[in-house]
Design an enzyme around this catalytic site. Structure first.
Site, PDB file in Angstrom:
ATOM      1  N   GLU A 137      48.239   9.783 -22.362  1.00 48.41           N
ATOM      2  CA  GLU A 137      49.007  10.343 -23.506  1.00 48.41           C
ATOM      3  C   GLU A 137      50.692  10.879 -23.338  1.00 48.41           C
ATOM      4  OE1 GLU A 137      44.914  12.171 -26.363  1.00 48.41           O
ATOM      5  OE2 GLU A 137      45.661  13.566 -25.051  1.00 48.41           O
ATOM      6  N   CYS A 152      57.490  13.843 -26.047  1.00 52.96           N
ATOM      7  CA  CYS A 152      56.374  14.917 -24.976  1.00 52.96           C
ATOM      8  C   CYS A 152      56.268  13.635 -24.342  1.00 52.96           C
ATOM      9  CB  CYS A 152      55.551  15.785 -25.301  1.00 52.96           C
ATOM     10  SG  CYS A 152      54.774  16.782 -23.761  1.00 52.96           S
ATOM     11  N   CYS A 159      46.121  15.483 -13.105  1.00 49.12           N
ATOM     12  CA  CYS A 159      47.342  16.347 -12.374  1.00 49.12           C
ATOM     13  C   CYS A 159      46.140  16.843 -10.568  1.00 49.12           C
ATOM     14  CB  CYS A 159      47.112  17.649 -13.417  1.00 49.12           C
ATOM     15  SG  CYS A 159      48.256  18.459 -12.182  1.00 49.12           S
ATOM     16  N   CYS A 163      45.110  23.961 -12.944  1.00 54.12           N
ATOM     17  CA  CYS A 163      45.687  25.596 -14.145  1.00 54.12           C
ATOM     18  C   CYS A 163      44.170  25.904 -14.703  1.00 54.12           C
ATOM     19  CB  CYS A 163      46.379  25.132 -14.511  1.00 54.12           C
ATOM     20  SG  CYS A 163      47.971  25.244 -14.072  1.00 54.12           S
ATOM     21  N   CYS A 166      44.788  24.680 -18.495  1.00 53.74           N
ATOM     22  CA  CYS A 166      45.055  23.352 -19.318  1.00 53.74           C
ATOM     23  C   CYS A 166      43.990  22.053 -18.871  1.00 53.74           C
ATOM     24  CB  CYS A 166      45.901  23.024 -18.658  1.00 53.74           C
ATOM     25  SG  CYS A 166      46.563  21.457 -18.414  1.00 53.74           S
ATOM     26  N   GLY A 216      50.309  16.041 -15.897  1.00 59.54           N
ATOM     27  CA  GLY A 216      50.529  16.026 -14.600  1.00 59.54           C
ATOM     28  C   GLY A 216      52.017  17.000 -14.576  1.00 59.54           C
ATOM     29  N   GLU A 217      52.144  16.662 -13.247  1.00 60.64           N
ATOM     30  CA  GLU A 217      53.330  18.020 -12.382  1.00 60.64           C
ATOM     31  C   GLU A 217      54.222  16.791 -12.587  1.00 60.64           C
ATOM     32  OE1 GLU A 217      54.256  21.294 -12.215  1.00 60.64           O
ATOM     33  OE2 GLU A 217      55.579  20.044 -11.491  1.00 60.64           O
ATOM     34  N   SER A 248      59.403  20.313 -17.709  1.00 62.87           N
ATOM     35  CA  SER A 248      58.583  21.758 -16.871  1.00 62.87           C
ATOM     36  C   SER A 248      57.413  21.541 -16.260  1.00 62.87           C
ATOM     37  CB  SER A 248      57.890  21.595 -18.313  1.00 62.87           C
ATOM     38  OG  SER A 248      56.440  22.968 -18.038  1.00 62.87           O
ATOM     39  N   LEU A 271      55.303  30.169 -15.780  1.00 63.43           N
ATOM     40  CA  LEU A 271      55.042  31.291 -15.321  1.00 63.43           C
ATOM     41  C   LEU A 271      53.875  32.051 -14.943  1.00 63.43           C
ATOM     42  CD1 LEU A 271      56.870  33.281 -13.610  1.00 63.43           C
ATOM     43  CD2 LEU A 271      57.376  34.829 -15.358  1.00 63.43           C
ATOM     44  N   HIS A 272      53.565  32.050 -16.361  1.00 61.64           N
ATOM     45  CA  HIS A 272      51.853  32.563 -17.649  1.00 61.64           C
ATOM     46  C   HIS A 272      51.115  34.199 -16.724  1.00 61.64           C
ATOM     47  CE1 HIS A 272      51.933  28.693 -19.469  1.00 61.64           C
ATOM     48  NE2 HIS A 272      51.963  28.131 -18.535  1.00 61.64           N
ATOM     49  N   ASN A 347      45.831  27.226 -26.617  1.00 62.41           N
ATOM     50  CA  ASN A 347      45.384  26.105 -26.828  1.00 62.41           C
ATOM     51  C   ASN A 347      44.058  25.927 -26.842  1.00 62.41           C
ATOM     52  OD1 ASN A 347      47.780  25.537 -28.983  1.00 62.41           O
ATOM     53  ND2 ASN A 347      49.017  25.281 -27.540  1.00 62.41           N
ATOM     54  N   CYS A 390      50.053  21.402 -26.250  1.00 67.72           N
ATOM     55  CA  CYS A 390      49.932  21.898 -25.110  1.00 67.72           C
ATOM     56  C   CYS A 390      49.143  22.014 -24.962  1.00 67.72           C
ATOM     57  CB  CYS A 390      50.683  23.796 -25.042  1.00 67.72           C
ATOM     58  SG  CYS A 390      52.635  23.188 -25.759  1.00 67.72           S
TER      59      CYS A 390
END
Ligand code: SAH
Ligand code: SF4
Length: 405
Positions: A137, A152, A159, A163, A166, A216-217, A248, A271-272, A347, A390
């Site tokens: 996407e 984006c 991934c 996390c 996510c 993905g990372e 990111s 970071l989170h 979200n 996100c």
């Protein structure tokens, strides 16, 4: 919610972990691992090769192999990336016989649009399909006030990281995207908005920025991402400046130095959490690269000047990471670093275990950061109605069986 309540409290900072091994070996190991998830070759079923995604040198080599002069590569580059042309017959600077020879051997590809959705807030989401039927996407987020916005883009199908908050993290890594597939997402988005040719005079376009924040990372697919961004930044093509690009990462420390040295695009760090105890749980990569190492890598990132502050992304999870004590600890962590904090209200997605922080908690958190001098915008959720915000991206896919390494 399965996170133990104790984890929600700010635990005393853990003794600094032993420095992570940021040796070239560690980076080489990551690159080798990512090669196991390589994309399929960029060849069409009819045997023609896709020119999108080739570096300038590779394009030149293709021209030489056809017995053509190197300047042909430059001409093609202009047609492909400046004009956005896909049909060799519509390239008047190239003589007809050569147009025909090019069309026999090559194609100028795009991902296929499986579906396209428009949110009531103007956010647009595409589901793009590649030649092996894998899908990702891509989202366009228009700026509300001005005629610009960010695309984006995704870098992997799924991934490897998981996390806890996510949606993409619930989808196993199927494979990395190739450079053509990464740059192709932006090119296809431009097709939708009819924004070719690329602006020569810097006139902004609606699609003015790129955020590498999709599925993905990106630093686990560094080489393809770097190749794609180098194409995007090339002045004779799309010509987007590195200031309009933000990548990111969830904190792949060994690749951050290389990203800074080679691409030097804007950096955003997910970071989170402000303690390793909590970050170990919600961003499991923290067990490998703990907060102290991550912050050290941020401090090494080039040009961390005020104009190019590092963005720290901080998801607001109700009762988990949103206390005032945590905001103060965040200020302490950022001390001396030109930084900005994006507060992202969580979200939700089907099956997610968290709740979004209360507006009051977000406001207090933001106040503590701004009192300490850090810009701390609260990100307005965009495109939630079409699951385009996100962390909501996910595609149906089966993991293909890979040969043993
Ligand atoms: N893998 C990279 C880039 C993609 S995620 C990374 O993790 O940084 C882009 C951003 O969305 C990250 O900051 C991520 O933590 C955040 N995010 C993930 N899930 C989310 C959710 N459900 N709500 C809000 N933000 C989320
Ligand atoms: Fe992967 Fe980023 Fe989602 Fe974490 S937040 S699972 S790193 S896409």
């Amino acid at each position: 919610m399965t996170v133990a309540p104790a984890l929600a409290a700010v635990a005393a900072p853990r003794a600094p972990a032993a420095p992570t091994d940021v040796t070239p070996d560690e980076a080489a190991r990551i690159l080798m691992k990512s090669a196991l998830f390589a994309p399929p070759p960029a060849t069409l079923p009819d045997g023609r090769r896709d020119l999108v995604g080739l570096s300038r040198a590779e394009l030149e080599a293709e021209m030489l192999a056809m017995g053509e002069k190197p300047f042909r590569a430059r001409q093609l580059w202009h047609w492909i990336y400046h004009q956005g042309e896909r049909d060799f017959a519509k390239m008047p600077t190239i003589a007809r016989p050569l147009q025909q020879r090019l069309a026999e051997r090559f194609a100028i590809g795009r991902p296929e649009t499986s579906t396209e959705q428009l949110s009531k807030d103007g956010t647009r989401k595409w589901l793009f399909r590649f030649r092996d039927a894998q899908q990702v996407e891509t989202v366009y987020i228009p700026d509300r006030e001005e005629d610009r916005g960010a695309v984006c883009i995704s870098t992997q199908v799924g991934c490897t990281l998981s996390c806890r908050f996510c949606h993409t993290g619930t989808q196993k890594l199927v494979r990395n995207l190739g450079a053509a597939e990464i740059v192709g997402q932006f090119m296809a988005a431009r097709d939708t908005y009819s924004e070719w040719p690329s602006p020569k005079d810097g006139t902004p376009r609606h699609l003015s920025n790129i955020v590498v924040m999709g599925m993905g990372e990106p630093l686990y697919n560094y080489e393809n991402v770097a190749k794609a961004l180098t194409i995007v930044m090339d002045n004779e093509g799309i010509g987007l400046s590195r200031r309009r690009i933000t990548l990111s990462t969830s904190g792949v420390v060994p690749m951050m130095d290389r990203c800074g040295a080679e691409l030097n695009v804007g950096l955003a760090v997910s970071l989170h959490a402000v303690t390793d105890e909590l970050r170990d749980v919600i961003v499991p990569l923290n067990r490998k690269y703990p907060i102290a190492d991550l912050m050290a890598a941020c401090r090494r990132y080039p040009n961390a000047s005020n104009a190019r502050r590092i963005t720290f992304e901080y998801i607001m999870l109700d009762g988990v990471n949103d206390s005032e004590a945590e905001a103060r600890e965040l200020v302490r962590l950022l001390k001396g670093l030109p930084a900005k904090v994006n507060l992202i209200p969580f979200n939700p997605w089907p099956g997610s275990e968290y709740r979004t922080s209360k507006p009051e908690a977000i406001r207090r958190f933001a106040e503590i950061l701004s009192a300490a001098g850090y810009a701390s915008p609260i990100r307005r959720p965009r495109g939630r109605d079409i699951l385009a915000a996100c962390g909501q991206l996910k595609t149906e896919s089966e993991r293909v069986r890979r040969p043993a390494a």
